[in-house]
Design a protein around this motif. Structure first.
Motif, PDB file in Angstrom:
ATOM      1  N   UNK A  94      50.137  25.149  15.602  1.00 16.83           N
ATOM      2  CA  UNK A  94      51.412  24.832  16.248  1.00 16.83           C
ATOM      3  C   UNK A  94      52.113  23.696  15.524  1.00 16.83           C
ATOM      4  N   UNK A  95      51.364  22.721  15.062  1.00 18.17           N
ATOM      5  CA  UNK A  95      51.952  21.608  14.324  1.00 18.17           C
ATOM      6  C   UNK A  95      52.477  22.061  12.967  1.00 18.17           C
ATOM      7  N   UNK A  96      51.798  23.021  12.336  1.00 18.72           N
ATOM      8  CA  UNK A  96      52.300  23.581  11.080  1.00 18.72           C
ATOM      9  C   UNK A  96      53.668  24.214  11.293  1.00 18.72           C
ATOM     10  N   UNK A  97      53.815  24.938  12.411  1.00 17.46           N
ATOM     11  CA  UNK A  97      55.109  25.529  12.747  1.00 17.46           C
ATOM     12  C   UNK A  97      56.175  24.455  12.934  1.00 17.46           C
ATOM     13  N   UNK A  98      55.811  23.358  13.595  1.00 20.84           N
ATOM     14  CA  UNK A  98      56.763  22.271  13.808  1.00 20.84           C
ATOM     15  C   UNK A  98      57.195  21.633  12.491  1.00 20.84           C
ATOM     16  N   UNK A  99      56.286  21.591  11.526  1.00 21.88           N
ATOM     17  CA  UNK A  99      56.648  21.047  10.214  1.00 21.88           C
ATOM     18  C   UNK A  99      57.693  21.916   9.527  1.00 21.88           C
ATOM     19  N   UNK A 100      57.530  23.229   9.673  1.00 19.34           N
ATOM     20  CA  UNK A 100      58.532  24.127   9.108  1.00 19.34           C
ATOM     21  C   UNK A 100      59.870  23.919   9.813  1.00 19.34           C
ATOM     22  N   UNK A 101      59.840  23.752  11.143  1.00 17.02           N
ATOM     23  CA  UNK A 101      61.068  23.495  11.896  1.00 17.02           C
ATOM     24  C   UNK A 101      61.763  22.232  11.409  1.00 17.02           C
ATOM     25  N   UNK A 102      60.953  21.220  11.122  1.00 17.43           N
ATOM     26  CA  UNK A 102      61.511  19.948  10.668  1.00 17.43           C
ATOM     27  C   UNK A 102      62.151  20.087   9.292  1.00 17.43           C
ATOM     28  N   UNK A 103      61.461  20.778   8.385  1.00 16.20           N
ATOM     29  CA  UNK A 103      61.915  20.835   7.001  1.00 16.20           C
ATOM     30  C   UNK A 103      62.886  21.973   6.736  1.00 16.20           C
ATOM     31  N   UNK A 104      62.739  23.084   7.474  1.00 12.04           N
ATOM     32  CA  UNK A 104      63.579  24.271   7.234  1.00 12.04           C
ATOM     33  C   UNK A 104      64.062  24.847   8.560  1.00 12.04           C
ATOM     34  N   UNK A 105      64.881  24.125   9.314  1.00 11.41           N
ATOM     35  CA  UNK A 105      65.321  24.646  10.621  1.00 11.41           C
ATOM     36  C   UNK A 105      66.083  25.962  10.512  1.00 11.41           C
ATOM     37  N   UNK A 106      66.717  26.196   9.348  1.00  9.66           N
ATOM     38  CA  UNK A 106      67.469  27.448   9.192  1.00  9.66           C
ATOM     39  C   UNK A 106      66.551  28.664   9.179  1.00  9.66           C
ATOM     40  N   UNK A 107      65.266  28.475   8.822  1.00  7.75           N
ATOM     41  CA  UNK A 107      64.339  29.599   8.827  1.00  7.75           C
ATOM     42  C   UNK A 107      64.172  30.135  10.245  1.00  7.75           C
ATOM     43  N   UNK A 108      64.031  29.216  11.214  1.00  6.46           N
ATOM     44  CA  UNK A 108      63.839  29.680  12.580  1.00  6.46           C
ATOM     45  C   UNK A 108      65.115  30.314  13.121  1.00  6.46           C
ATOM     46  N   UNK A 109      66.273  29.768  12.782  1.00 10.45           N
ATOM     47  CA  UNK A 109      67.525  30.361  13.248  1.00 10.45           C
ATOM     48  C   UNK A 109      67.643  31.804  12.763  1.00 10.45           C
TER      49      UNK A 109
END
Length: 256
Positions: A94-109
């Motif tokens: 879950x923390x790995x996912x949060x790191x991606x959110x922090x660094x690449x928020x456009x990926x989740x969008x």
């Protein structure tokens, strides 16, 4: 015989050019303004060539979201193969996912958009099948944590769900909270506080419900924060993810 691998590399390189161009246009103009004609023009290829790779804009978006998703494989692997307690390895994912959110928020969008029925159902069956096959290694890593927990007794036998079914619970929780956090003001209206800490607390309540050992008290914010910090440093060698200033930006209006 040598022409075939060369041709395959050429096609793969050209496909990456199209995907890179699409990503740049999305970041500049927003998802809803993406046009196949602009991708072809910016890539300096005929639009017919673009359609040889992607039969529709939906197919291209699915392929782009899949490529972005695969950028998480290394972080997921580090979390899943870390020689720590199985419960903390689930939190590390879950923390790995949060790191991606922090660094690449456009990926989740983009993932939000692609997994809507408007896009996913309009994509070709082959495109969807390739996407699911490409992301299978991520699911296998997480399923492996559950299998290890069951094998060593951390997860009681009374939890009858198979690994693939059990991990849908944490996945749904993470996906749902990320979705709410990306809607401007949604969590503020519910006085939810820090969405990152809230996610970890909910995960602990869920894992406690499974009886996943060792049990943990999510009501202790200080203990939750200390655990997150310790896992991030042990697994990823970095501080825990801080909320991105873009986290609460609406995907419909953001050009980031």
């Amino acid at each position: 015989m040598s022409a075939c691998p060369h041709r395959q590399r050429e096609l793969a390189d050209r496909e990456n050019v199209f995907l890179d161009t699409a990503q740049a246009l999305i970041q500049r103009d927003g998802l809803l303004n993406l046009q196949m004609s602009r991708i072809a023009e910016r890539s300096r290829y005929a639009i017919g060539t673009l359609y040889q790779h992607f039969a529709s804009k939906e197919d291209l978006l699915v392929a782009l979201a899949t490529r972005n998703c695969l950028s998480r494989v290394d972080l997921f692997r580090r979390a899943a193969l870390w020689p720590g307690p199985t419960r903390e390895r689930m939190l590390a994912v879950a923390l790995a996912d949060l790191m991606v959110m922090r660094d690449k928020p456009e990926y989740f969008r983009l993932t939000q958009f692609v997994w809507s029925d408007v896009v996913w159902n309009a994509a070709s069956p082959d495109s969807r099948r390739r996407s699911l096959a490409a992301s299978a290694p991520l699911a296998e890593l997480v399923d492996g944590i559950v299998a290890a927990a069951r094998s060593n007794g951390d997860l009681p036998a009374s939890v009858a769900l198979e690994p693939q079914a059990l991990t849908i619970g944490p996945w749904s929780l993470c996906l749902g909270l990320h979705t709410l956090a990306h809607v401007d003001g949604m969590l503020d209206a519910h006085a939810a506080g820090d969405p990152h800490r809230l996610l970890i607390k909910h995960l602990h309540y869920l894992l406690n419900g499974y009886g996943w050992q060792p049990l943990f008290d999510p009501a202790d914010d200080t203990a939750v924060d200390a655990q997150v910090e310790r896992i991030c440093k042990a697994v990823f060698g970095t501080a825990c993810p801080a909320p991105s200033p873009q986290l609460l930006t609406s995907p419909e209006t953001s050009h980031a």
